[in-house]
Design a protein around this motif. Structure first.
Motif, short mmCIF file in Angstrom:
data_model
loop_
_atom_site.label_atom_id
_atom_site.label_comp_id
_atom_site.label_asym_id
_atom_site.label_seq_id
_atom_site.Cartn_x
_atom_site.Cartn_y
_atom_site.Cartn_z
N TRP A 103 0.40 6.62 0.26
CA TRP A 103 0.76 5.34 0.06
C TRP A 103 0.05 4.45 -0.62
N ASP A 104 -1.33 4.26 -0.23
CA ASP A 104 -2.43 3.80 -0.65
C ASP A 104 -2.80 4.14 -2.30
N GLU A 105 -2.58 5.45 -2.38
CA GLU A 105 -2.65 5.98 -3.82
C GLU A 105 -1.44 5.49 -4.67
N ARG A 106 -0.62 5.90 -4.19
CA ARG A 106 0.91 5.44 -5.02
C ARG A 106 0.72 3.99 -5.33
N PHE A 107 0.43 3.00 -4.42
CA PHE A 107 0.50 1.41 -4.78
C PHE A 107 -0.59 1.19 -5.86
N ARG A 108 -1.87 1.96 -5.70
CA ARG A 108 -3.01 1.57 -6.45
C ARG A 108 -2.70 2.13 -7.74
N ALA A 109 -2.18 3.33 -7.92
CA ALA A 109 -1.59 3.98 -9.38
C ALA A 109 -0.50 3.26 -9.73
N GLY A 110 0.01 2.21 -9.09
CA GLY A 110 1.11 1.36 -9.88
C GLY A 110 2.29 2.27 -10.15
N GLU A 111 2.71 3.32 -9.11
CA GLU A 111 4.00 4.05 -9.11
C GLU A 111 5.00 3.05 -8.61
N TYR A 112 4.56 1.93 -7.99
CA TYR A 112 5.89 1.11 -7.74
C TYR A 112 5.67 -0.45 -8.24
N PRO A 113 6.68 -1.03 -8.35
CA PRO A 113 6.37 -2.38 -9.02
C PRO A 113 5.55 -3.27 -8.01
N THR A 114 4.49 -4.01 -8.66
CA THR A 114 3.68 -4.80 -7.81
C THR A 114 4.13 -6.27 -7.36
N ASP A 115 5.14 -6.68 -8.11
CA ASP A 115 5.88 -7.96 -7.84
C ASP A 115 7.26 -7.76 -7.86
N PRO A 116 8.01 -7.12 -7.23
CA PRO A 116 9.47 -7.00 -7.49
C PRO A 116 10.31 -8.00 -6.88
N ASP A 117 11.52 -8.09 -7.36
CA ASP A 117 12.26 -9.34 -6.70
C ASP A 117 12.86 -8.98 -5.31
N PRO A 118 13.09 -10.03 -4.54
CA PRO A 118 13.59 -9.57 -3.10
C PRO A 118 15.16 -8.82 -3.53
N SER A 119 15.52 -8.58 -2.24
CA SER A 119 17.00 -8.03 -2.47
C SER A 119 17.83 -9.04 -2.42
N PRO A 120 18.73 -8.83 -3.51
CA PRO A 120 19.69 -10.07 -3.54
C PRO A 120 20.93 -10.16 -2.25
N VAL A 121 20.91 -9.22 -1.62
CA VAL A 121 21.74 -9.33 -0.38
C VAL A 121 21.10 -10.16 0.60
N LEU A 122 19.69 -9.89 0.92
CA LEU A 122 18.87 -10.54 1.81
C LEU A 122 19.13 -12.15 1.14
N GLU A 123 18.83 -12.29 -0.11
CA GLU A 123 18.51 -13.74 -0.46
C GLU A 123 19.92 -14.45 -0.11
N ALA A 124 21.08 -13.59 -0.15
CA ALA A 124 22.34 -14.28 -0.15
C ALA A 124 22.61 -14.69 1.52
N TYR A 125 21.78 -13.81 2.47
CA TYR A 125 22.12 -14.36 3.92
C TYR A 125 20.91 -14.83 4.53
N ALA A 126 19.79 -15.10 3.70
CA ALA A 126 18.64 -15.69 4.33
C ALA A 126 18.95 -16.99 5.04
N ASP A 127 19.71 -17.71 4.48
CA ASP A 127 20.12 -19.06 5.22
C ASP A 127 21.17 -19.22 6.36
N GLU A 128 21.43 -17.73 6.92
CA GLU A 128 22.35 -17.75 8.00
C GLU A 128 21.60 -17.95 9.25
#
Length: 199
Positions: free
Chosen positions: A4-29
Motif C-alpha cells: 500500500w505504501d508503494e501504491r499511494f506513493r505511485a499515485g495509484e489512488y487519488p491523493t485528495d478525494p472527496d468524502p463519501s456523499p452518504v457519509l456527508e449526508a448523515y454526519a450531522d446525525e
C-alpha cells in the motif's frame, strides 16, 4: 503485489478525494465528539469529519497513506484534530464505548466487526462502504471475490444496529464496472427509534 505504501506513493489512488456523499449526508446525525476512520487511506473521510468538528483517529497500516492524510488535514487547517495511528486494522485493539462515529471504506473487516461496533458509544453512528460481488463481475476493486461482500452480507452483519441507510448498487465509469454497498447504522436498540428525515 505492490505494498500500500508503494501504491499511494505511485499515485495509484487519488491523493485528495472527496468524502463519501452518504457519509456527508448523515454526519450531522450525532452531536460531534470523537471519530475513528478505519483504513483511512489518504484521509478522505477522516479529514471531512475533522472539518465537521470531530476529533478523529485515522488508522491505517500504510505510513505513506497516513503521510498524505496528514498533509490533507494540514492543508484544510484541521491537522490538530486528526490523530494518526499506524496499525493493522485486523489486529488493532479497538477501545470499547469510545467513538461517536466509526467509518470503514473499501476494506473488508467482517472478522473484527463485533469489536468495531463495540467501540461505538450509545447512539453512535457507523458508516461502511465496500466493494460487492456482482454479475457481470465488477472490474473496479479487488481482483477476486474473496475480498468483496456478497449480496446482503453487510446488512446481515449489522442487524444489531438500527440501520438508517442501506444500498447495493453498480455503475459504469469510463468502461469500468463498479459494484458497491453502503450502510449507515446507529448503535441504538428498541422498538421505537428516531430516524432522519427522508433525503
Amino acid at each position: 503485489m505492490a505494498s500500500w505504501d508503494e501504491r499511494f506513493r505511485a499515485g495509484e489512488y487519488p491523493t485528495d478525494p472527496d468524502p463519501s456523499p452518504v457519509l456527508e449526508a448523515y454526519a450531522d446525525e450525532t452531536d460531534g465528539g470523537r471519530a475513528l476512520d478505519i483504513a483511512c487511506g489518504t484521509g478522505r473521510n477522516a479529514v471531512f469529519l475533522a472539518e465537521q468538528g470531530y476529533e478523529v483517529d485515522a488508522l491505517d497500516r500504510s505510513v505513506e497513506g497516513l503521510r498524505i492524510t496528514e498533509s490533507n488535514a494540514a492543508s484544510r487547517g484541521v491537522d490538530d484534530r486528526v490523530n494518526l495511528i499506524q496499525a493493522d486494522a485486523t489486529a488493532f485493539e479497538y477501545p470499547a464505548d469510545r467513538y461517536d462515529v466509526v467509518t470503514i471504506s473499501f476494506y473488508r473487516l467482517l472478522d473484527r466487526l463485533s469489536d468495531v461496533k463495540a467501540a461505538l458509544r450509545s447512539d453512535g453512528l457507523f458508516f461502511y462502504q465496500h466493494h460487492l460481488r456482482s454479475d457481470p463481475p465488477a472490474t473496479v476493486g479487488p481482483s477476486t471475490d474473496r475480498h468483496r461482500f456478497g449480496a446482503n452480507e453487510l446488512l446481515r452483519a449489522c442487524l444489531d444496529l438500527t440501520v438508517l441507510y442501506y444500498e447495493e448498487s453498480s455503475e459504469s465509469r469510463e468502461g469500468e464496472l463498479s459494484a458497491t454497498v453502503e450502510l449507515v447504522g446507529r448503535n441504538s436498540h428498541g422498538d421505537a427509534q428516531s430516524y432522519p428525515e427522508t433525503r
